[in-house]
Design a protein around this motif. Structure first.
Motif, PDB file in Angstrom:
ATOM      1  N   GLY A   9     -38.440  29.216  33.684  1.00 54.66           N
ATOM      2  CA  GLY A   9     -39.437  29.726  34.614  1.00 54.66           C
ATOM      3  C   GLY A   9     -40.348  28.610  35.070  1.00 54.66           C
ATOM      4  N   VAL A  11     -44.116  28.384  36.893  1.00 51.28           N
ATOM      5  CA  VAL A  11     -45.287  29.107  37.385  1.00 51.28           C
ATOM      6  C   VAL A  11     -46.367  28.088  37.726  1.00 51.28           C
ATOM      7  N   GLN A  23     -47.650  35.963  37.187  1.00 52.69           N
ATOM      8  CA  GLN A  23     -46.433  35.239  37.530  1.00 52.69           C
ATOM      9  C   GLN A  23     -45.431  35.269  36.373  1.00 52.69           C
ATOM     10  N   VAL A  27     -41.635  36.607  36.545  1.00 50.70           N
ATOM     11  CA  VAL A  27     -40.505  35.737  36.206  1.00 50.70           C
ATOM     12  C   VAL A  27     -39.635  36.374  35.132  1.00 50.70           C
ATOM     13  N   VAL A  30     -37.498  34.201  29.836  1.00 53.11           N
ATOM     14  CA  VAL A  30     -36.799  32.947  30.122  1.00 53.11           C
ATOM     15  C   VAL A  30     -36.677  32.142  28.833  1.00 53.11           C
ATOM     16  N   VAL A  33     -40.585  27.829  29.848  1.00 46.28           N
ATOM     17  CA  VAL A  33     -41.497  27.958  30.986  1.00 46.28           C
ATOM     18  C   VAL A  33     -42.149  26.611  31.264  1.00 46.28           C
ATOM     19  N   ARG A  63     -36.356  30.370  37.661  1.00 45.72           N
ATOM     20  CA  ARG A  63     -36.955  31.592  38.221  1.00 45.72           C
ATOM     21  C   ARG A  63     -38.406  31.305  38.599  1.00 45.72           C
ATOM     22  N   VAL A  64     -38.767  31.669  39.841  1.00 41.57           N
ATOM     23  CA  VAL A  64     -40.113  31.464  40.367  1.00 41.57           C
ATOM     24  C   VAL A  64     -40.570  32.794  40.948  1.00 41.57           C
ATOM     25  N   SER A  65     -41.834  33.153  40.718  1.00 39.15           N
ATOM     26  CA  SER A  65     -42.299  34.464  41.176  1.00 39.15           C
ATOM     27  C   SER A  65     -42.214  34.614  42.695  1.00 39.15           C
ATOM     28  N   VAL A  94     -38.240  35.663  42.816  1.00 37.53           N
ATOM     29  CA  VAL A  94     -38.297  37.065  42.422  1.00 37.53           C
ATOM     30  C   VAL A  94     -38.820  37.938  43.557  1.00 37.53           C
TER      31      VAL A  94
END
Length: 193
Positions: A9, A11, A23, A27, A30, A33, A63-65, A94
């Protein structure tokens, strides 16, 4: 030994006052992070992003918000996604429900990245315009005071006195619990300000 693919992730919040909890929730779970508390303006200041890009390997998913948490401009967004994709990893946004990676080299994918990135950049521009307009109106009506000062005039005088005795500005900033940029701005103001 083959690489175990991971979901990582990324953030980012713009200031230390903001909370990354929303956030992180977006996400989801994960393996690792990368968290950043810095404005997205200059990429050179974003050490967690650089570390994230160095960390990811073939098959990993970042993964990014939302797109605006990864980049502040369309060009920067494309560059970051391209860097991650070049390593064989993919980026999942996301909020936008979009994933881009090395295996997604299709025209529609590129179009969607550019369109969504352009909309995110446009939205940020509108926010800045509304903010500037609000500040202008508040100034005209005498209600805008600007940002509250971090240091009192006594603290600035104390800092100047310490500088005259040879104390390094870094040490003074730490003593006053501020960053050096804040100290330099305070010292640049006239003595009676």
């Amino acid at each position: 030994m083959p690489h175990k693919t991971q979901t990582v992730g990324y953030v980012r919040v713009s200031s230390t006052d903001q909370n990354v909890a929303r956030q992180l929730e977006a996400v989801g779970p994960v393996d690792r992070v990368f968290e950043e508390k810095v404005s997205g303006g200059s990429r050179s200041d974003r050490t967690a992003l650089a570390e994230c890009i160095r960390y990811v390997r073939d098959g990993d998913v970042v993964r990014v918000s939302s797109m605006d948490r990864l980049a502040r401009s369309l060009r920067d967004l494309r560059d970051i996604v391209d860097e991650i994709s070049a390593k064989g990893a993919s980026v999942m946004f996301v909020k936008e429900q979009q994933t881009y990676g090395a295996d997604a080299d299709d025209a529609i994918g590129h179009l969607m990245l550019n369109l969504l990135g352009a909309f995110a950049e446009f939205e940020r521009s509108l926010i800045r315009e509304r903010q500037s307009e609000g500040i202008r109106i508040a100034k005209e009506s005498g209600k805008y005071l600007g940002r509250a000062r971090k240091l009192t005039s006594d603290q600035v005088d104390e800092a100047r006195a310490l500088i005259e005795t040879g104390v390094p500005k870094t040490v003074i900033a730490q003593k006053l619990n501020i960053n050096r940029a804040t100290l330099y701005r305070a010292l640049a103001l006239p003595h009676d300000a």
